[in-house]
Motif scaffolding. Sequence first.
Motif, PDB file in Angstrom:
ATOM      1  N   GLN A 185       0.842  -1.186   0.000  1.00 13.79           N
ATOM      2  CA  GLN A 185       0.000   0.000   0.000  1.00 13.79           C
ATOM      3  C   GLN A 185       0.878   1.237   0.000  1.00 13.79           C
ATOM      4  O   GLN A 185       1.686   1.428   0.904  1.00 13.79           O
ATOM      5  CB  GLN A 185      -0.923   0.029   1.242  1.00 13.79           C
ATOM      6  N   GLY A 186       0.730   2.057  -1.032  1.00 10.64           N
ATOM      7  CA  GLY A 186       1.436   3.331  -1.052  1.00 10.64           C
ATOM      8  C   GLY A 186       2.941   3.227  -1.008  1.00 10.64           C
ATOM      9  O   GLY A 186       3.597   4.028  -0.328  1.00 10.64           O
ATOM     10  N   PRO A 240      -5.982   5.194   6.885  1.00 10.96           N
ATOM     11  CA  PRO A 240      -4.935   4.861   5.913  1.00 10.96           C
ATOM     12  C   PRO A 240      -3.564   5.433   6.272  1.00 10.96           C
ATOM     13  O   PRO A 240      -2.535   4.844   5.936  1.00 10.96           O
ATOM     14  CB  PRO A 240      -5.461   5.472   4.609  1.00 10.96           C
ATOM     15  N   SER A 241      -3.533   6.563   6.957  1.00  7.34           N
ATOM     16  CA  SER A 241      -2.254   7.198   7.279  1.00  7.34           C
ATOM     17  C   SER A 241      -1.450   6.405   8.293  1.00  7.34           C
ATOM     18  O   SER A 241      -0.209   6.462   8.305  1.00  7.34           O
ATOM     19  CB  SER A 241      -2.484   8.616   7.801  1.00  7.34           C
ATOM     20  N   THR A 242      -2.140   5.664   9.165  1.00  3.94           N
ATOM     21  CA  THR A 242      -1.447   4.929  10.223  1.00  3.94           C
ATOM     22  C   THR A 242      -1.620   3.424  10.135  1.00  3.94           C
ATOM     23  O   THR A 242      -0.830   2.684  10.714  1.00  3.94           O
ATOM     24  CB  THR A 242      -1.970   5.371  11.599  1.00  3.94           C
ATOM     25  N   GLY A 243      -2.683   2.968   9.447  1.00  3.24           N
ATOM     26  CA  GLY A 243      -3.010   1.541   9.450  1.00  3.24           C
ATOM     27  C   GLY A 243      -3.641   1.077  10.749  1.00  3.24           C
ATOM     28  O   GLY A 243      -3.862  -0.124  10.936  1.00  3.24           O
ATOM     29  N   LYS A 244      -3.959   2.021  11.627  1.00  3.27           N
ATOM     30  CA  LYS A 244      -4.554   1.700  12.932  1.00  3.27           C
ATOM     31  C   LYS A 244      -6.049   2.077  12.944  1.00  3.27           C
ATOM     32  O   LYS A 244      -6.579   2.579  11.963  1.00  3.27           O
ATOM     33  CB  LYS A 244      -3.817   2.454  14.047  1.00  3.27           C
ATOM     34  N   ARG A 245      -6.706   1.858  14.069  1.00  2.33           N
ATOM     35  CA  ARG A 245      -8.142   2.073  14.225  1.00  2.33           C
ATOM     36  C   ARG A 245      -8.537   3.498  13.829  1.00  2.33           C
ATOM     37  O   ARG A 245      -7.854   4.474  14.172  1.00  2.33           O
ATOM     38  CB  ARG A 245      -8.535   1.788  15.675  1.00  2.33           C
ATOM     39  N   HIS A 246      -9.637   3.623  13.112  1.00  2.00           N
ATOM     40  CA  HIS A 246     -10.125   4.905  12.650  1.00  2.00           C
ATOM     41  C   HIS A 246     -10.517   5.781  13.842  1.00  2.00           C
ATOM     42  O   HIS A 246     -11.099   5.302  14.815  1.00  2.00           O
ATOM     43  CB  HIS A 246     -11.330   4.697  11.727  1.00  2.00           C
ATOM     44  N   SER A 247     -10.232   7.078  13.752  1.00  2.00           N
ATOM     45  CA  SER A 247     -10.425   7.959  14.894  1.00  2.00           C
ATOM     46  C   SER A 247     -11.888   8.261  15.190  1.00  2.00           C
ATOM     47  O   SER A 247     -12.268   8.463  16.354  1.00  2.00           O
ATOM     48  CB  SER A 247      -9.683   9.283  14.663  1.00  2.00           C
ATOM     49  N   SER A 248     -12.742   8.268  14.147  1.00  2.00           N
ATOM     50  CA  SER A 248     -14.145   8.607  14.382  1.00  2.00           C
ATOM     51  C   SER A 248     -15.104   7.450  14.176  1.00  2.00           C
ATOM     52  O   SER A 248     -16.112   7.338  14.882  1.00  2.00           O
ATOM     53  CB  SER A 248     -14.567   9.788  13.495  1.00  2.00           C
TER      54      SER A 248
END
Length: 319
Positions: free
Chosen positions: A99-100, A180-188
């Motif tokens: 990815q990217g 996508p920027s971190t690959g971790k749980r979405h903030s919202s």
Amino acid sequence: MRRLFRPAAAIVAALTLMGAAFAYPGPGRVTGDVVVHDPTMIRTSSNYVLYSTHGYLEARTSTDRIHFTRSGSAFRTPPSWWRTYSSGNDPWAPDISQQGGRYLMYYAVSSFGSNNSAIGLATSPTGQPGSWSDQGIVHSTTTSSDHNAIDPNLLVDASGRWWLSFGSYWTGIRMIRLEPSTGKRHSSDRTLYHLATRPDAPYAVEAPDIVRHGDYYYLFASYDRCCAGLDSTYKIKVGRSTSPTGPYVDRSGRSMLSGGGTMVLETHDQVVGPGGQSVMSDVDGDLLVYHYYDRNDNGTPKLGVNLIGWDSAGWPYVY
């Protein structure tokens, strides 16, 4: 590149549409070190790399997708957090993608039969063994949770949103959204989506792998009992949805939340308990990559690779 053997796809598709029974194909030819569980594979600029359960995520490499050589592991040393979930520092069921411009690997750490489990993320510039840097925990569960954080799979949908599906037994297959920027749980978006389960105890469905084909998302999952050699009853089923979060239904329209699932591959001939699958796209088509227990080799777990065909109704089959 040498291709896997493929019978006439039109004949297979016609038999599928008519509902006629026909024999499953044997696994495509693979040689070398092919004793694996829960394989995931990717093609890099220089080779194929396959990772699997155990041994700090065992690695095998190949130049032709046929002969595989044991090539160390993803990690040289275990991250310290692993021991909270596995006293033996034993990671499971990796999922690799690019990815990217970088490679990502989601993987699970647990002990057998427990949902004191966690999914970790590692990144690499090359995807090669020994090059991975751990990025920590993405999602975890405890023995009081109603689901299990193992068998992760990353999906990037048609809109560019990232999703992680996972799960085993308990309440079945779950999904969370990722940044996508971190690959971790979405903030919202903190929703814990529910994709598939079984109506009957012990709710034996796990190992999700979701791919997009045409207008649908296809959820491949492993059903029934794994990891028991020749007594294994694992099998691979699929459902589809127009949305990554479901609802997923089988060919007959039955929801995967009500036990639905269209059979893709099950025990046949020397192949016992196929499952732990991943789906990979290559130059000659989509591939089902899985393990099975070899009836002709005392139940030794082996690597299986088959091409995936898609019939006129858009349902997958192996050949």
